[in-house]
Scaffold this active site. Sequence first.
Site, short mmCIF file in Angstrom:
data_model
loop_
_atom_site.label_atom_id
_atom_site.label_comp_id
_atom_site.label_asym_id
_atom_site.label_seq_id
_atom_site.Cartn_x
_atom_site.Cartn_y
_atom_site.Cartn_z
N HIS A 82 0.82 -1.26 -0.06
CA HIS A 82 -0.04 0.12 0.05
C HIS A 82 1.00 1.37 -0.13
CE1 HIS A 82 -3.64 2.34 0.50
NE2 HIS A 82 -2.76 3.06 1.46
N ASP A 161 -14.81 3.08 7.34
CA ASP A 161 -13.88 3.60 7.10
C ASP A 161 -14.00 4.64 5.85
OD1 ASP A 161 -11.08 4.89 6.58
OD2 ASP A 161 -11.01 3.54 4.75
N ARG A 168 -13.82 12.91 5.94
CA ARG A 168 -12.56 13.70 6.34
C ARG A 168 -12.07 14.64 4.97
NH1 ARG A 168 -9.15 9.07 7.06
NH2 ARG A 168 -7.44 10.51 7.15
N SER A 183 -7.21 4.27 8.86
CA SER A 183 -8.10 4.10 7.58
C SER A 183 -7.30 3.04 6.68
CB SER A 183 -8.01 5.53 7.09
OG SER A 183 -8.67 5.41 5.73
N LYS A 187 -8.36 -1.27 6.26
CA LYS A 187 -9.07 -1.94 4.88
C LYS A 187 -7.86 -3.18 4.68
CE LYS A 187 -8.85 2.25 3.25
NZ LYS A 187 -8.84 3.56 2.69
#
Length: 427
Positions: A82, A161, A168, A183, A187
């Site tokens: 990620h 989220d 946000r 967040s 995931k």
Amino acid sequence: MDVISVIRAKRDRQPLTDEQIDWTIDAYTRGEIADEQMSALAMAILLNGMSRAEVARWTAAMIASGERMDFSSLSRPTTDKHSTGGVGDKITLPLAPLVAACGAAVPQLSGRGLGHTGGTLDKLESIPGWRASLSNPEMLGVLDEVGAVVCAAGDGLAPADRKLYALRDVTGTVESIPLIASSIMSKKIAEGTGSLVLDVKVGSGAFMKDLPSARELASTMVELGTDHGVRTVALLTDMSVPLGLTAGNALEVRESVEVLAGGGPADVVELTLALAREMLAGAGLEDVDPAEALADGRAMDHWRRMIRAQGGDPDAPLPEARERQQVTAPADGVLSRLDAYAVGVAAWRLGAGRARKEDAVQAGAGVEWHARPGEAVREGQPLLTLHTDTPERFEYALGALDGAVEVDPSAEAREASTSVVLERVSP
Ligand code: URA
């Protein structure tokens, strides 16, 4: 339990209890807490922070808000990457098929771009026919057959989220380390990968503008992953200069294919291989050399299969923007500055990104740069090419680049800058 006392507690710098956190996430997901109340809480968290224990509980509650994927039926070990988001960051495109070619399974559940950083799905959608939405059985099928799948995360994964991130985004509360860490990790943990490599970007084009905050984000996420049984490491990588030579959807696919064909910009190749080595180590395949799989065409072969498995045609010509405009060097000298954030905003303004979730992106739009900082340039030489279907956007994009590209007539040309990988954070 009532939300006003939770907001007041965080406003007054008191730690939230486990019960307060579990109740808040659950009630917000069910629609019992209003968006304006959750925005007040998110702002209080942004301003006053959360302890590691609060972040861990907040993350666990967000995971529990939805389903968890299960890849235990696969014969290969799963590993994922990620990135916290950067300009020209197309690394997932060559990386996923490369790691699959080395024997691991890569379930990449990705998002679309919002703001100045591009989204992996938007990039792949510039390939004619390619489909981002797969059902869970389809996704498992591609993963089993090809070893890599890049697709949209389903609605069932960490729905708390999904709702909170959208809120946000419009309330100035994205840039909070506890909120970003929880967040991302909710995931990734719900996705069910066995190991995870985080690419935490540092510099003007990233959320984290300096090394100390990037270190803190990385160590928070590494700890969260480790606590949930996911082998997690992070690389801190430079995002003061954009990655590679292109930012924009089809432009980045073209560059990724160049990397898979054994060429491409040195920084993209370096980061792809560094992340691949970490992913393979996380999957227990540390003896496999990804450089070989890139050089001998196995990674390209997996890319083609991965694109075809999702309806795409890897041989189809990529879309090109209808209009182009160049920015040239004002003098002989050395390119001394190419600011990542400004290039990202320019690509976005040209149509490569979206301002609202429901906006469409232009597949061919974006920015190409023809030199990297430290390179000698001649007066009149093209430094940038701007691409768009809508030429009225050129002026707006050039506004973003004002002061972001500089040529120093008295500087000496230098070797390509040092490694993009700045640091490694492990448990
Ligand atoms: N990416 C995410 O998924 N969440 C954040 O908060 C920031 C970046």
